[in-house]
Design a protein around this motif. Structure first.
Motif, PDB file in Angstrom:
ATOM      1  N   GLN A  90     -10.430  81.672 -38.680  1.00 58.05           N
ATOM      2  CA  GLN A  90     -11.400  82.339 -37.813  1.00 58.05           C
ATOM      3  C   GLN A  90     -11.628  81.525 -36.540  1.00 58.05           C
ATOM      4  N   LEU A  93      -8.646  81.976 -34.370  1.00 61.04           N
ATOM      5  CA  LEU A  93      -8.663  83.322 -33.820  1.00 61.04           C
ATOM      6  C   LEU A  93      -9.651  83.421 -32.660  1.00 61.04           C
ATOM      7  N   ASP A  94     -10.800  82.802 -32.787  1.00 59.09           N
ATOM      8  CA  ASP A  94     -11.788  82.809 -31.705  1.00 59.09           C
ATOM      9  C   ASP A  94     -11.231  82.113 -30.457  1.00 59.09           C
ATOM     10  N   ARG A  97      -8.775  84.390 -28.822  1.00 59.43           N
ATOM     11  CA  ARG A  97      -9.456  85.494 -28.148  1.00 59.43           C
ATOM     12  C   ARG A  97     -10.030  85.039 -26.810  1.00 59.43           C
ATOM     13  N   GLU A 161      -2.543  86.860 -31.868  1.00 60.68           N
ATOM     14  CA  GLU A 161      -3.842  87.338 -32.342  1.00 60.68           C
ATOM     15  C   GLU A 161      -3.673  88.217 -33.576  1.00 60.68           C
ATOM     16  N   ARG A 162      -2.660  89.089 -33.561  1.00 56.00           N
ATOM     17  CA  ARG A 162      -2.439  89.961 -34.713  1.00 56.00           C
ATOM     18  C   ARG A 162      -2.038  89.153 -35.960  1.00 56.00           C
ATOM     19  N   LEU A 164      -2.774  85.982 -36.587  1.00 52.96           N
ATOM     20  CA  LEU A 164      -3.953  85.245 -37.058  1.00 52.96           C
ATOM     21  C   LEU A 164      -4.948  86.165 -37.759  1.00 52.96           C
ATOM     22  N   ALA A 165      -5.144  87.348 -37.206  1.00 54.83           N
ATOM     23  CA  ALA A 165      -6.073  88.295 -37.829  1.00 54.83           C
ATOM     24  C   ALA A 165      -5.578  88.689 -39.217  1.00 54.83           C
ATOM     25  N   SER A 166      -4.251  88.901 -39.340  1.00 57.01           N
ATOM     26  CA  SER A 166      -3.686  89.255 -40.644  1.00 57.01           C
ATOM     27  C   SER A 166      -3.867  88.111 -41.638  1.00 57.01           C
ATOM     28  N   GLU A 168      -6.118  85.781 -41.504  1.00 58.41           N
ATOM     29  CA  GLU A 168      -7.546  85.658 -41.815  1.00 58.41           C
ATOM     30  C   GLU A 168      -7.960  86.699 -42.857  1.00 58.41           C
ATOM     31  N   ASN A 169      -7.484  87.916 -42.685  1.00 57.32           N
ATOM     32  CA  ASN A 169      -7.817  88.968 -43.655  1.00 57.32           C
ATOM     33  C   ASN A 169      -7.272  88.634 -45.039  1.00 57.32           C
TER      34      ASN A 169
END
Length: 369
Positions: A90, A93-94, A97, A161-162, A164-166, A168-169
């Motif tokens: 997270q 990811l921040d 972003r 970003e995608r 990292l988001a994946s 993180e999820n």
């Protein structure tokens, strides 16, 4: 020579595995037998079959409780690790972003500049009006290249970003799954502890009847742990560290609680905790009743004897050969005892009054408590 009760402050009223305490007193041992359904609390005669059965049940539940607690603690550690991983992702990811937002702002500036000067007429006009047309063309190429670089950076950052988001999820999903599993284990653990507590007091009630009658019901055989009794050593502690214990009244303690000085070392443990022979030998005696309640005395090589008292059950018979670390009984609170504990002695004879300091003796024989 009569041993007086040990001080109440020395022992918990009831100690369930891994720190769970109960406010139940020994009086509940009789009440549980009277009030429980016949299928689980039938009052058997002193020599009846229920004593060995409940001894085996308590030993089994102890082992299950230990395994479940280990799994529960592993789940806690795994959940914490997954949470830390999710938090780190997270944070990354921040950061991405924020970088992307800066790139968006820069791309916006480039787009606005291109909008203002991007028509073919504007380019033609700049070429016609410029002092040096070659410099104007060079500036136009640099502007286009800068726009392309920003566009590529935006594409790379979007992909990052995608990803990292994946990740993180996935991390948070794994953490939630672990958390659900841990909650399920906690529920199983609570249920097991409740069943263990009931079985412990049933076991103690049987032991109290045997001690009051002064007659032992015979050995309550226990399944030994993995057949590895001696842990590779000639001498071991009378209680395994994995089952947990607290050292209470020590050797030669003085006070109003004993008719004479304390003759052994006490281990505050749960009812039903497996008690081990400290070394190879032969069972000298198994007795019930009297100030020590249910007790076992083992004769070892070198003329030494070890005593295990206030038991809830004996798992061996007189004359039986035993190995170092073998379970020979289960701790309880029979005889002159104010709470669950093991009274342990090392003696030079099988009789009371010939004891030596058991802590020092164990240390001299390679056992640290």
């Amino acid at each position: 020579m009569r041993e007086k009760p040990c001080p109440k402050s020395d022992y918990p009223r009831m100690r369930l595995p891994h720190g769970r305490r109960s406010l139940l007193g020994p009086v509940l041992s009789a009440l549980i037998v009277l009030l429980a359904p016949p299928s689980t609390a039938a009052a058997a005669p002193v020599a009846g079959p229920d004593g060995p059965a409940v001894s085996a049940e308590v030993a089994r539940l102890f082992e299950e409780a230990g395994k479940i607690t280990e799994a529960y603690e592993r789940g806690l550690r795994a959940s914490a690790a997954q949470q830390a991983k999710a938090d780190l992702l997270q944070k990354k990811l921040d950061e991405k972003r924020r970088e992307l937002a800066a790139l968006h702002n820069r791309a916006g500036e480039v787009a606005r500049a291109q909008y203002r000067t991007g028509s073919s007429f504007a380019v033609t006009a700049r070429l016609l009006l410029a002092d040096n047309p070659e410099d104007a063309l060079r500036a136009e190429r640099v502007a286009r290249q800068a726009g392309q670089v920003v566009h590529q950076l935006m594409k790379h950052t979007g992909r990052a970003e995608r990803r990292l988001a994946s990740a993180e999820n996935q991390a948070r999903s794994a953490w939630r799954d672990l958390d659900v599993g841990r909650a399920r284990l906690a529920e199983v653990k609570r249920d097991l502890e409740t069943r263990l507590e009931r079985a412990q007091w049933r076991l103690q009630a049987e032991a109290d009847r045997s001690a009051a009658a002064g007659s032992c019901p015979g050995a309550a055989r226990l399944d030994q742990p993995d057949g590895r009794w001696d842990e590779g050593r000639a001498w071991v502690a009378p209680v395994s560290a994995k089952h947990g214990y607290e050292l209470s009244a020590g050797f030669d303690s003085a006070g109003r609680h004993w008719a004479h000085r304390h003759t052994g070392q006490d281990f505050a443990v749960d009812i039903g905790t497996p008690v081990r022979s400290i070394g190879a030998g032969r069972v000298q005696s198994v007795s019930c009743g009297g100030p020590f309640g249910i007790e076992v005395v083992v004769r070892h090589t070198g003329g030494w004897y070890s005593q295990y008292a206030h038991l809830a059950s004996a798992a061996v018979d007189q004359g039986e050969a035993v190995a170092a670390g073998q379970w020979i009984g289960q701790a309880g609170t029979t005889g002159n005892s104010t709470g669950p504990h093991l009274h342990f002695e090392v003696r030079v004879t099988p009789h009371l009054g010939s004891g030596v300091d058991p802590m020092r003796w164990l240390r001299e024989h390679g056992v640290e408590l």
